[in-house]
Write an enzyme that holds these catalytic residues in place. Structure first.
Site, PDB file in Angstrom:
ATOM      1  N   GLU A   1      -2.952   5.231 -15.152  1.00  0.00           N
ATOM      2  CA  GLU A   1      -4.019   4.871 -14.233  1.00  0.00           C
ATOM      3  C   GLU A   1      -4.908   6.039 -13.831  1.00  0.00           C
ATOM      4  OE1 GLU A   1      -1.325   4.955 -10.223  1.00  0.00           O
ATOM      5  OE2 GLU A   1      -1.186   3.358 -11.655  1.00  0.00           O
TER       6      GLU A   1
ATOM      7  N   GLN B   1       3.725  -8.765 -15.262  1.00  0.00           N
ATOM      8  CA  GLN B   1       4.068  -7.344 -15.309  1.00  0.00           C
ATOM      9  C   GLN B   1       5.439  -7.042 -14.712  1.00  0.00           C
ATOM     10  OE1 GLN B   1      -0.533  -6.558 -14.243  1.00  0.00           O
ATOM     11  NE2 GLN B   1       0.690  -4.728 -14.093  1.00  0.00           N
TER      12      GLN B   1
ATOM     13  N   ARG C   1      -4.963  -0.897 -12.019  1.00  0.00           N
ATOM     14  CA  ARG C   1      -4.733   0.372 -12.708  1.00  0.00           C
ATOM     15  C   ARG C   1      -4.653   1.516 -11.701  1.00  0.00           C
ATOM     16  NH1 ARG C   1      -6.976   1.319 -18.713  1.00  0.00           N
ATOM     17  NH2 ARG C   1      -5.508   2.928 -19.296  1.00  0.00           N
ATOM     18  N   CYS C   2      -3.889   1.292 -10.663  1.00  0.00           N
ATOM     19  CA  CYS C   2      -3.708   2.354  -9.683  1.00  0.00           C
ATOM     20  C   CYS C   2      -2.421   2.126  -8.932  1.00  0.00           C
ATOM     21  CB  CYS C   2      -4.883   2.442  -8.725  1.00  0.00           C
ATOM     22  SG  CYS C   2      -4.744   1.408  -7.271  1.00  0.00           S
TER      23      CYS C   2
END
Ligand code: CDP
Length: 786
Positions: A739, A221, A367-368
């Site tokens: 997110e 990522q 996802r945060c």
């Protein structure tokens, strides 16, 4: 009508460009890549959670035909690669030498002509382990007689991974509690779960001994940051390393860290002089790569005169055996201190201490944005607990306590400056979609019949788009993103980004930003990312930072090109700059719309032999590095409706209403897709996903047979709504969104289950996941399933 006006341009519900190749099975994932002469690597992992290694005998493995090399910690020591730095300034064993500290830890790597031989050879490695007591419970890890996990660290005498970190004002919080008329306390666990991307982690490392060039193919990522880390770790020149990320089958935070397998693949290629491919299997991914959450939280919340006034939280963060949690350097507990939520509090205070346990390292931002999920879960559970105690409707309590529209920008009690919002409006939209009053009536009727229906609410505020360089860095690297935009003579454009898509649709939305700003149709804008040789430096994609940071960079770079185009237009139209006005795709003379020139004609001129404005060198391009002035603060109101089967304790999410405000939406269809995906994940976390261990530290959830992820059967048809409160400092008014649904949905579901069970069964708290066994036990009055 000109050619450009015929086509959809700019923001809107454009179908994703990338889907054409995905739905035809033509994506190019890591495992699709085969390089000439490539060999394969497999990793031997520890069966024990804690054990001393007395010896490792690799002779039988080396004797297996097809095996080229077996690498152990001893070999890595000679290369200076036995230990590597983590993202949190800790150290992590690349291969275990002295002892293993979690089940699944990397012990040896085999390189062989094919992956089957490599895996067969693992069985032939003889490791003499001396098992030690393991500790997997973070509270017990703090006991004086707990086994010491990190005896490799000089001066480490206990299992504390960091000093206690604090935010907020303790005295002011004590005062708020002393003055309060209601106080509620809860112990709340956000259990360990896993991002579980469809594609597991892996790498192909290709070191060329002739040139010293290291080519890396890898789905990660943050390719630029990884390259910098490899340059430091392997002692190679950064410009001699090239990372290429093709299509990535999901990341969700799992593909942010540098894993030992990557370092082994690089070391293997340096030693073997041929490309080395390593891809982990599903169990390796679940058992040894970046877990998420694992926060043990003690909290109290208070109210006065019907409004929430104070919150205090004391957290034990379980970091596993090595502290490789993802967070900006100055925030050892990530952004957890956003725990004051969406409420106008008098005071709050947060303490976090981190602990080593014999579990896999990680603490990734699944996802945060760096622990915001844990913070939102905590505060939204606490608000519901307070509402129960006060015997008021949970939405009423929220409405009375929300930060008001005219208070923005709003400084929270733990130091955040929220940019914009109208929380009351968003909550009302959610209530309207849900038909909240009718739902409560239906619930009352069902309760009278002994049916267990629950309505759960959560309202979250997030901080995404890390971040301003004055506040944030990771490993000393500022969290800024670059963008490079080039318009070709034909009018087609290429925009290169430092963001890295993992399926979020960047090839479409970033093209739409250029289209919106310049009037070039999105299909004529190619978005390039994922190749460190062809994209500008930046810190990558996680924590919904793409739109807030790279999206802003693309808007700004487009505007730079537009300004250049304006000067060229002035030359073409023989007028002054200030006499020109812009409409999408063209500059024209103010007061005379007919007198104008399109971006295409301007581009042609920029490359032609004709005169250009003074100081112009020809061509049409621009570069920027964008330093966001603040995070963006998306928010949302979620309402879940659940039915609990009184016979089986099975929880069914019957309806889910999600009203998100992420400011201006570039592509509403992609935003909705993002919300659908995140809600499905949130349902999984709330109801079924958990990584647990037995007392010896054996991981009990190492496959999709026992790490359950939701299917279409578990998710309802989502009911979405929106409000749009533009971000005042983002050039497009946009905030991140990817997110939000994962952050906001678990508390709504848990609150709904408690709402279903409180009156009939007295259940006022239950930790996730809400499996039938756990819910059933709670209905019988037991905290944990038998
Ligand atoms: O960093 P990541 O891409 O995961 O998250 P994001 O910035 O929230 O963006 C997710 C996707 O939604 C991207 O394709 C964005 O361009 C799109 N998006 C949008 O269209 N409008 C917004 N206001 C926010 C995101």
């Amino acid at each position: 009508m000109s050619a450009i006006e015929d086509r959809p341009i700019g923001f809107g519900r454009l179908k994703r460009k990338e889907d054409a190749r995905f739905i035809r099975g033509q994506g190019n994932y890591l495992d699709d890549i085969r390089l000439p002469g490539m060999v394969h690597m497999a990793i031997l992992r520890s069966p024990f959670a804690h054990a001393r290694i007395n010896s490792i005998d690799t002779s039988a493995a080396l004797a297996l035909p097809g095996v080229a090399a077996v690498i152990t910690a001893k070999d890595l020591e000679t290369l200076g690669l036995a230990w590597m730095p983590t993202i949190s300034y800790d150290t992590q064993a690349v291969l275990a030498g002295d002892k293993v500290r979690f089940q699944g830890q990397e012990v040896a790597a085999v390189i062989a002509t094919d992956e089957y031989i490599a895996r067969d050879a693992l069985q032939l490695i003889d490791v003499d382990y001396e098992p030690l007591d393991a500790v997997v419970n973070a509270r017990k890890a703090l006991d004086a007689d707990a086994p010491l996990i990190r005896d490799d660290k000089e001066g480490q005498i206990d299992n504390l991974a960091s000093p206690t970190w604090e935010a907020g004002d303790e005295d002011a919080t004590d005062k708020a509690f002393a003055e309060a008329d209601t106080v509620v306390a809860r112990d709340i666990i956000y259990p360990r779960c896993h991002p579980a991307p469809l594609e597991t982690c892996g790498m192909i490392a290709d070191f060329n001994p002739e040139t010293g060039q290291l080519d890396i193919y890898n789905g990660n990522q943050a390719p630029h940051a990884h390259r910098t880390v490899y340059a430091h770790v392997a002692g190679l020149a950064e410009h001699m390393i090239r990372i290429r990320c093709g299509d990535i089958g999901g990341g969700f935070g799992n593909k942010v860290p540098v894993y030992p397998g990557y370092v082994c693949a690089i070391a293997g290629s340096i030693v073997a002089g041929v490309p080395v491919k390593w891809i982990e299997d599903r169990s390796e991914n679940l058992m040894s790569t970046g877990f998420a959450r694992d926060y043990i939280m003690k909290s109290e919340i208070c109210a006065k005169d019907g409004k929430i006034t104070g919150l205090r939280v004391d957290v034990i963060a379980d970091h596993g055996a090595f502290d490789s949690t993802a967070q900006p350097t100055k925030f050892p507990a990530g952004f957890f201190h956003i725990v004051c939520g969406s409420y106008d509090l008098q005071a709050s205070h947060v303490k976090v201490k981190a602990v080593y346990t014999n579990k896999a390292p990680g603490g990734v931002a699944y996802r945060c944005s760096f622990r915001i999920t844990e913070a939102v879960y905590l505060v939204e559970r606490m608000v519901d607990a307070l509402a129960l105690e006060m015997k008021v409707d949970p939405i009423d309590l929220r409405m009375r306590s929300f930060i008001k529209e005219d208070q923005f920008p709003y400084e929270t009690t733990t130091g955040w400056t929220y940019d914009s919002g109208d929380y009351h409006k968003t909550m009302r939209v959610a209530m309207d979609i849900a038909g909240y009053e009718d739902l409560r009536r239906e619930q009352a009727e069902k309760r009278a019949r002994g049916e267990l229906m629950g309505i759960g609410v959560s309202f979250f505020t997030e901080g995404v788009g890390a971040g301003p360089r004055k506040h944030m860095d990771i490993l000393g690297l500022s969290m800024n993103d670059g963008a490079d935009l080039r318009i070709h003579p034909s009018g087609k454009a290429v925009v290169s980004l430092s963001a890295q898509t993992q399926g979020q649709g960047h090839e479409t939305t970033f093209a739409q930003i250029v289209a919106e700003e310049l009037g070039i149709p999105p299909e004529d804008v190619e978005v390039r990312h994922g190749d460190t040789d062809k994209s500008p430096y930046g810190l990558g994609t996680y924590g919904s930072r793409s739109t807030p940071v790279s999206g802003a960079a693309v808007a700004v770079v487009s505007r730079k090109v537009r300004d250049k185009a304006r000067a060229i237009a002035a030359t073409i139209l023989e007028t002054r700059l200030e006499d020109l006005a812009w409409e999408k795709g063209r500059w024209y003379v103010k007061g005379d719309r007919e007198q104008g020139v399109s971006i295409f004609d301007i581009t042609k001129r920029a490359y032609s032999g004709e005169a250009l404005p003074e100081g112009f060198e020809g061509g049409l391009d621009a570069q920027v590095i964008y330093d966001p002035p603040n995070l963006t603060y998306p928010y949302g109101a979620y309402i879940a409706v659940v039915d609990v089967d009184p016979e089986t304790a099975h929880v069914k999410v019957r309806r889910f209403i999600a009203v998100d405000d992420c400011g201006v939406r570039i592509n509403p269809m992609i935003v909705e897709g993002q919300i659908h995906g995140g809600l499905a994940e949130g349902i999984g976390i709330a109801l079924m996903e958990v990584i647990t261990f037995d007392a010896e530290g054996n991981c009990l959830n190492g496959s999709f047979m026992d790490y359950l992820i939701p299917t279409a059967l578990e998710v309802p048809d989502f009911e979405l709504g929106e409000t749009v409160t533009p971000c005042p400092h983002h050039p497009l008014g946009a905030k991140g969104v990817g997110e939000s649904p994962n952050v906001g949905s678990p508390p709504a579901i848990v609150n709904a289950v408690i709402d279903a069970l409180y009156e009939s069964h007295g259940v006022d708290h239950l930790d996730m996941p809400m499996t039938p066994a756990r819910v059933w036990a709670a209905m019988q009055g037991n905290a944990e399933p038998p």
